[in-house]
Design a protein around this motif. Structure first.
Motif, PDB file in Angstrom:
ATOM      1  N   ALA A  48       0.807  -1.230   0.000  1.00  0.00           N
ATOM      2  CA  ALA A  48       0.000   0.000   0.000  1.00  0.00           C
ATOM      3  C   ALA A  48       0.838   1.278   0.000  1.00  0.00           C
ATOM      4  CB  ALA A  48      -0.931   0.000   1.212  1.00  0.00           C
ATOM      5  N   LEU A  49       2.159   1.165   0.082  1.00  0.00           N
ATOM      6  CA  LEU A  49       3.003   2.363   0.131  1.00  0.00           C
ATOM      7  C   LEU A  49       2.861   3.176  -1.153  1.00  0.00           C
ATOM      8  CD1 LEU A  49       6.346   0.945   1.570  1.00  0.00           C
ATOM      9  CD2 LEU A  49       4.829   2.588   2.682  1.00  0.00           C
ATOM     10  N   PRO A  50       2.595   4.467  -1.027  1.00  0.00           N
ATOM     11  CA  PRO A  50       2.547   5.305  -2.232  1.00  0.00           C
ATOM     12  C   PRO A  50       3.954   5.589  -2.747  1.00  0.00           C
ATOM     13  CG  PRO A  50       2.216   6.643  -0.278  1.00  0.00           C
ATOM     14  CD  PRO A  50       2.293   5.214   0.188  1.00  0.00           C
ATOM     15  N   SER A  51       4.033   6.047  -3.961  1.00  0.00           N
ATOM     16  CA  SER A  51       5.323   6.421  -4.535  1.00  0.00           C
ATOM     17  C   SER A  51       5.973   7.496  -3.670  1.00  0.00           C
ATOM     18  CB  SER A  51       5.128   6.944  -5.957  1.00  0.00           C
ATOM     19  OG  SER A  51       6.368   7.306  -6.516  1.00  0.00           O
ATOM     20  N   GLY A  52       7.283   7.364  -3.440  1.00  0.00           N
ATOM     21  CA  GLY A  52       8.000   8.347  -2.634  1.00  0.00           C
ATOM     22  C   GLY A  52       7.979   8.041  -1.147  1.00  0.00           C
ATOM     23  N   ALA A  53       7.423   6.892  -0.769  1.00  0.00           N
ATOM     24  CA  ALA A  53       7.391   6.500   0.642  1.00  0.00           C
ATOM     25  C   ALA A  53       8.124   5.172   0.797  1.00  0.00           C
ATOM     26  CB  ALA A  53       5.949   6.374   1.138  1.00  0.00           C
ATOM     27  N   ALA A  54       8.490   4.872   2.027  1.00  0.00           N
ATOM     28  CA  ALA A  54       9.142   3.597   2.342  1.00  0.00           C
ATOM     29  C   ALA A  54       8.729   3.202   3.751  1.00  0.00           C
ATOM     30  CB  ALA A  54      10.658   3.734   2.235  1.00  0.00           C
ATOM     31  N   LEU A  55       9.077   1.982   4.123  1.00  0.00           N
ATOM     32  CA  LEU A  55       8.688   1.452   5.418  1.00  0.00           C
ATOM     33  C   LEU A  55       9.872   0.756   6.057  1.00  0.00           C
ATOM     34  CD1 LEU A  55       5.996   1.147   7.083  1.00  0.00           C
ATOM     35  CD2 LEU A  55       5.864  -1.160   6.142  1.00  0.00           C
ATOM     36  N   LEU A  56      10.057   1.006   7.351  1.00  0.00           N
ATOM     37  CA  LEU A  56      11.036   0.265   8.150  1.00  0.00           C
ATOM     38  C   LEU A  56      10.250  -0.661   9.053  1.00  0.00           C
ATOM     39  CD1 LEU A  56      13.457   3.113   9.334  1.00  0.00           C
ATOM     40  CD2 LEU A  56      13.931   1.356   7.621  1.00  0.00           C
ATOM     41  N   LEU A  90       6.895   4.555   9.064  1.00  0.00           N
ATOM     42  CA  LEU A  90       6.724   5.087   7.718  1.00  0.00           C
ATOM     43  C   LEU A  90       7.765   6.173   7.446  1.00  0.00           C
ATOM     44  CD1 LEU A  90       4.993   5.210   5.127  1.00  0.00           C
ATOM     45  CD2 LEU A  90       3.589   6.931   6.305  1.00  0.00           C
ATOM     46  N   LEU A  91       8.427   6.079   6.322  1.00  0.00           N
ATOM     47  CA  LEU A  91       9.359   7.119   5.879  1.00  0.00           C
ATOM     48  C   LEU A  91       8.670   7.856   4.733  1.00  0.00           C
ATOM     49  CD1 LEU A  91      12.696   5.066   5.780  1.00  0.00           C
ATOM     50  CD2 LEU A  91      11.834   6.497   7.626  1.00  0.00           C
ATOM     51  N   ASP A  92       8.103   9.014   5.036  1.00  0.00           N
ATOM     52  CA  ASP A  92       7.397   9.780   4.006  1.00  0.00           C
ATOM     53  C   ASP A  92       7.765  11.265   4.052  1.00  0.00           C
ATOM     54  OD1 ASP A  92       6.115  10.414   6.366  1.00  0.00           O
ATOM     55  OD2 ASP A  92       4.085  10.186   5.571  1.00  0.00           O
ATOM     56  N   GLN A  93       8.872  11.577   4.725  1.00  0.00           N
ATOM     57  CA  GLN A  93       9.378  12.945   4.795  1.00  0.00           C
ATOM     58  C   GLN A  93      10.767  12.971   4.166  1.00  0.00           C
ATOM     59  OE1 GLN A  93       8.975  14.663   8.834  1.00  0.00           O
ATOM     60  NE2 GLN A  93       8.100  12.681   9.385  1.00  0.00           N
ATOM     61  N   ASP A  94      11.259  14.170   3.865  1.00  0.00           N
ATOM     62  CA  ASP A  94      12.603  14.275   3.295  1.00  0.00           C
ATOM     63  C   ASP A  94      13.676  13.878   4.299  1.00  0.00           C
ATOM     64  OD1 ASP A  94      11.648  15.025   0.823  1.00  0.00           O
ATOM     65  OD2 ASP A  94      11.809  17.172   1.234  1.00  0.00           O
ATOM     66  N   VAL A  95      13.426  14.127   5.592  1.00  0.00           N
ATOM     67  CA  VAL A  95      14.373  13.752   6.644  1.00  0.00           C
ATOM     68  C   VAL A  95      13.586  13.152   7.806  1.00  0.00           C
ATOM     69  CG1 VAL A  95      16.098  14.581   8.292  1.00  0.00           C
ATOM     70  CG2 VAL A  95      16.004  15.574   6.009  1.00  0.00           C
ATOM     71  N   GLU A  97      19.829   9.220  10.576  1.00  0.00           N
ATOM     72  CA  GLU A  97      18.899  10.034   9.796  1.00  0.00           C
ATOM     73  C   GLU A  97      18.596   9.301   8.496  1.00  0.00           C
ATOM     74  OE1 GLU A  97      19.203  14.565   9.873  1.00  0.00           O
ATOM     75  OE2 GLU A  97      20.183  14.008   7.973  1.00  0.00           O
ATOM     76  N   PHE A  98      17.316   9.169   8.194  1.00  0.00           N
ATOM     77  CA  PHE A  98      16.878   8.594   6.928  1.00  0.00           C
ATOM     78  C   PHE A  98      16.500   9.763   6.025  1.00  0.00           C
ATOM     79  CE2 PHE A  98      16.338   5.357  10.094  1.00  0.00           C
ATOM     80  CZ  PHE A  98      16.820   4.222   9.461  1.00  0.00           C
ATOM     81  N   ARG A  99      17.069   9.780   4.833  1.00  0.00           N
ATOM     82  CA  ARG A  99      16.867  10.905   3.916  1.00  0.00           C
ATOM     83  C   ARG A  99      16.203  10.423   2.633  1.00  0.00           C
ATOM     84  NH1 ARG A  99      23.104  12.806   4.785  1.00  0.00           N
ATOM     85  NH2 ARG A  99      22.869  13.448   6.960  1.00  0.00           N
ATOM     86  N   ARG A 100      15.276  11.242   2.145  1.00  0.00           N
ATOM     87  CA  ARG A 100      14.584  10.950   0.900  1.00  0.00           C
ATOM     88  C   ARG A 100      14.965  11.983  -0.145  1.00  0.00           C
ATOM     89  NH1 ARG A 100       8.165  11.511   0.614  1.00  0.00           N
ATOM     90  NH2 ARG A 100       8.795  13.630   1.078  1.00  0.00           N
ATOM     91  N   SER A 101      15.281  11.500  -1.327  1.00  0.00           N
ATOM     92  CA  SER A 101      15.540  12.378  -2.468  1.00  0.00           C
ATOM     93  C   SER A 101      14.756  11.804  -3.637  1.00  0.00           C
ATOM     94  CB  SER A 101      17.044  12.407  -2.783  1.00  0.00           C
ATOM     95  OG  SER A 101      17.273  13.212  -3.913  1.00  0.00           O
ATOM     96  N   GLY A 102      13.633  12.421  -3.929  1.00  0.00           N
ATOM     97  CA  GLY A 102      12.740  11.868  -4.952  1.00  0.00           C
ATOM     98  C   GLY A 102      12.126  10.576  -4.438  1.00  0.00           C
ATOM     99  N   THR A 103      12.467   9.477  -5.108  1.00  0.00           N
ATOM    100  CA  THR A 103      11.961   8.168  -4.669  1.00  0.00           C
ATOM    101  C   THR A 103      13.075   7.298  -4.088  1.00  0.00           C
ATOM    102  OG1 THR A 103      12.246   7.257  -6.890  1.00  0.00           O
ATOM    103  CG2 THR A 103      10.071   8.183  -6.343  1.00  0.00           C
TER     104      THR A 103
END
Length: 154
Positions: free
Chosen positions: A46-54, A67-72, A96-102
């Motif tokens: 069910a994760l949308p694009s640009g999200a991840a799960l730990l 849920l990882l759905d923020q840039d930081v 720190e978990f970082r998001r850049s795009g997907t």
């Protein structure tokens, strides 16, 4: 001449067998890393694009999902961080978990015990692959990227 052809054919067969072994081993490792409950599998699907799960796979809070759905997203022992990990093996601001795009990466924030990815201590920032194991103190997470984003890579 015939023996030379035979050697080349044997080398080719050996290379194919080695590649098949690597592919099979990789599949077995991924299957073990992604051995999820039905609820966890549904959450990953069910994760949308640009999200991840730990998902906590070993250690305290077994089965917890983040849920990882923020840039930081900061993980640590301080109550004000995004992922609160209540254990003395975790620094106040540990990783720190970082998001850049997907794409996602993890970086250690100077913690005492370090942050590990797939068993190796990380130094700096490391890009996360689907199914990677991230260790923060006693907590071992499996990282799951959105299935939509994985489909784009193929």
């Amino acid at each position: 001449m015939d023996s030379e052809k035979q050697i080349r054919r044997d080398d080719s067969t050996e290379v194919k067998a080695t590649q098949q072994f690597r592919d099979d081993l990789g599949s077995m490792i991924r299957a073990r890393a992604t051995d999820l409950t039905i609820d966890e599998r549904d959450a990953v699907e069910a994760l949308p694009s640009g999200a991840a799960l730990l998902v906590v796979r070993r250690g305290p809070n077994l089965g917890a999902r983040f849920l990882l759905d923020q840039d930081v997203t900061v993980a640590g022992r301080h109550p004000a961080v995004d992922i609160f990990l209540d254990d003395v093996t975790v620094s106040r601001r540990h990783a720190e978990f970082r998001r850049s795009g997907t794409e996602f990466s993890v970086a250690d924030l100077g913690s005492l015990n370090g942050t590990f990815c797939d068993g190796s201590r990380i130094d700096g920032e490391l890009r996360l692959e689907d199914g990677a194991e991230v260790q923060v103190g006693k907590f071992r997470f499996t990282f799951f990227a959105s299935r939509f984003d994985l489909a784009e890579e193929l």
